[in-house]
Design a protein around this motif. Sequence first.
Motif, short mmCIF file in Angstrom:
data_model
loop_
_atom_site.label_atom_id
_atom_site.label_comp_id
_atom_site.label_asym_id
_atom_site.label_seq_id
_atom_site.Cartn_x
_atom_site.Cartn_y
_atom_site.Cartn_z
N THR A 52 0.74 -1.01 -0.07
CA THR A 52 -0.01 0.14 -0.06
C THR A 52 0.78 1.21 0.07
O THR A 52 1.85 1.24 0.58
N ASP A 53 0.37 2.17 -0.65
CA ASP A 53 1.23 3.73 -0.90
C ASP A 53 1.45 3.86 0.62
O ASP A 53 0.65 3.78 1.71
N SER A 54 2.71 4.54 1.18
CA SER A 54 3.13 5.05 2.28
C SER A 54 2.13 6.27 2.81
O SER A 54 1.91 6.48 3.82
N ALA A 55 1.84 7.01 1.79
CA ALA A 55 0.74 8.15 2.03
C ALA A 55 0.23 8.36 0.81
O ALA A 55 0.39 8.03 -0.39
N ALA A 56 -1.08 8.86 0.98
CA ALA A 56 -2.20 9.26 0.21
C ALA A 56 -1.39 10.24 -0.75
O ALA A 56 -0.92 11.30 -0.15
N LEU A 57 -1.71 10.40 -2.03
CA LEU A 57 -1.26 11.52 -3.01
C LEU A 57 -2.28 12.39 -3.20
O LEU A 57 -3.56 12.17 -3.48
N ARG A 58 -1.99 13.61 -3.04
CA ARG A 58 -2.96 14.87 -3.05
C ARG A 58 -2.74 15.52 -4.59
O ARG A 58 -1.88 15.72 -5.04
N GLY A 59 -3.99 15.61 -5.04
CA GLY A 59 -4.11 16.04 -6.64
C GLY A 59 -4.36 17.76 -6.59
O GLY A 59 -4.49 18.32 -5.58
N ASP A 60 -4.17 18.29 -7.58
CA ASP A 60 -4.59 19.71 -7.79
C ASP A 60 -5.87 20.15 -7.33
O ASP A 60 -5.87 21.25 -6.88
N ASN A 61 -6.84 19.48 -7.13
CA ASN A 61 -8.08 19.72 -6.67
C ASN A 61 -8.24 19.80 -5.39
O ASN A 61 -9.27 20.03 -4.64
N GLY A 62 -7.09 19.33 -4.55
CA GLY A 62 -7.25 19.14 -3.17
C GLY A 62 -7.62 17.98 -2.44
O GLY A 62 -7.41 17.70 -1.33
N PHE A 63 -7.94 16.99 -3.33
CA PHE A 63 -8.69 15.64 -2.91
C PHE A 63 -7.31 14.43 -3.00
O PHE A 63 -6.40 14.71 -3.72
N TYR A 64 -7.64 13.74 -2.47
CA TYR A 64 -6.57 12.73 -2.25
C TYR A 64 -6.77 11.34 -2.98
O TYR A 64 -8.08 10.77 -3.11
N THR A 65 -5.75 10.49 -3.31
CA THR A 65 -6.02 9.15 -4.01
C THR A 65 -4.92 8.54 -3.32
O THR A 65 -3.52 8.69 -3.05
N ILE A 66 -5.15 7.00 -2.80
CA ILE A 66 -4.10 5.97 -2.36
C ILE A 66 -4.61 4.81 -3.20
O ILE A 66 -5.75 4.27 -3.46
N THR A 67 -3.57 3.93 -3.34
CA THR A 67 -3.58 2.89 -4.21
C THR A 67 -2.87 1.65 -3.38
O THR A 67 -1.64 1.90 -2.63
N SER A 68 -3.54 0.64 -3.23
CA SER A 68 -2.93 -0.90 -2.51
C SER A 68 -2.88 -1.87 -3.66
O SER A 68 -4.02 -1.98 -4.34
N ARG A 69 -1.94 -2.70 -3.44
CA ARG A 69 -2.09 -3.86 -4.55
C ARG A 69 -1.77 -5.25 -3.60
O ARG A 69 -0.94 -5.16 -2.61
N LEU A 70 -2.50 -6.11 -4.01
CA LEU A 70 -2.58 -7.35 -3.53
C LEU A 70 -2.06 -8.52 -4.67
O LEU A 70 -2.69 -8.51 -5.71
N ARG A 71 -0.87 -9.01 -4.26
CA ARG A 71 -0.17 -10.05 -5.16
C ARG A 71 -0.62 -11.58 -4.67
O ARG A 71 -0.03 -11.90 -3.78
N VAL A 72 -1.43 -12.37 -5.62
CA VAL A 72 -1.53 -13.58 -5.10
C VAL A 72 -1.14 -14.46 -6.16
O VAL A 72 -1.09 -14.39 -7.28
N PRO A 73 -1.07 -15.76 -5.60
CA PRO A 73 -0.61 -16.95 -6.71
C PRO A 73 -1.83 -17.38 -7.42
O PRO A 73 -2.95 -17.16 -7.20
N GLY A 74 -1.41 -17.40 -8.69
CA GLY A 74 -2.36 -18.04 -9.62
C GLY A 74 -3.43 -18.99 -9.24
O GLY A 74 -4.57 -19.06 -9.74
N THR A 75 -2.99 -20.06 -8.43
CA THR A 75 -3.72 -21.20 -7.75
C THR A 75 -4.78 -20.51 -6.91
O THR A 75 -5.78 -21.00 -6.88
N GLU A 76 -4.35 -19.41 -6.18
CA GLU A 76 -5.53 -18.55 -5.48
C GLU A 76 -6.47 -17.96 -6.57
O GLU A 76 -7.89 -18.03 -6.25
#
Length: 307
Positions: free
Chosen positions: A203-227
């Motif tokens: 997960t991103d260490s901190a939310a990223l603030r856009g020019d409009n003042g609102f935030y975005t944060i991204t998280s990634r889950l990596r799973v085996p193909g078997t799952e």
Amino acid sequence: MTLNLAIKHNNMFVVFCIALNIILVSGSSLSDQVHQTPADINKKPEETAEITCSHSIESYNRILWYKQLKNKELQFLGYMLSTADNPEPGLGVKVKGSANKDQNCTLIIEGLSLNSSAVYFCACDTGSEAYFGKGTKLTVLETGINITAPTVKVLRPSCNEYRNQKDNTTKKTIVCVASGFYPDHVTVQWKDNKGPKTSGVATDSAALRGDNGFYTITSRLRVPGTEWFKPGSNFTCTVSFYNGTHTEDFAKSIRGEDGNAMTRGKYLKRTQIAKLSYGVLIVKSCIYGVFVVFLVWKLQSSSRKQR
């Protein structure tokens, strides 16, 4: 984990060059006995914020207060020794209550401004060892921007994701995006059919603030193909957002793919093959039709010559 602190009785300003994650990763049971509330605070400019700290550690009677600066360093705000308050002058803070066991010590931050937005920590101290609370995130709201909950989306893995050539296993990355929220009081968690997921999460260490003042944060889950290709598999991303009064959860789920089922990729591939086969059939039919017409014309010409 204990932290050795060199603190003098009359020090006016102490800066600890210790990263926040190092401070909070404490395997000591004594750190679990330091309680700091609330975890989140939203306030308007010129208002007052109060943060409470208590502990249940025998023979400890001093509580220190710190503000985490933007460069991750800690600014010393003052301390409470038993029932004697010792705030640092010129910082607009007060300390009241008691630092004794099972008593409440309160940090009061007056005349809030945008620069007051930070994470604040208390620490229970004996003069040689200190055990930190989990922190309080304070945000002083900006004028003209309303508190807004996040919009959460979960994106499916790419069809061309990496395949390990050694053991022929596929890794799939599921992406969760929370966007359009303010302020940035959010946490992200993953779970599957079995429960919470911690392995393979980035997960991103901190939310990223856009020019409009609102935030975005991204998280990634990596799973085996078997799952991912396991029938009935389900993955859920939950974004917890503090709206000023309480924490709301916003969850989005995505189903894995049945390895034996007709997936979108397989459907498109088979459709393309069918279209190609149909096109070839049409071309063959046209050629056959031309050949029949030519044969009929040839027979008719031969018949006229014989007459």
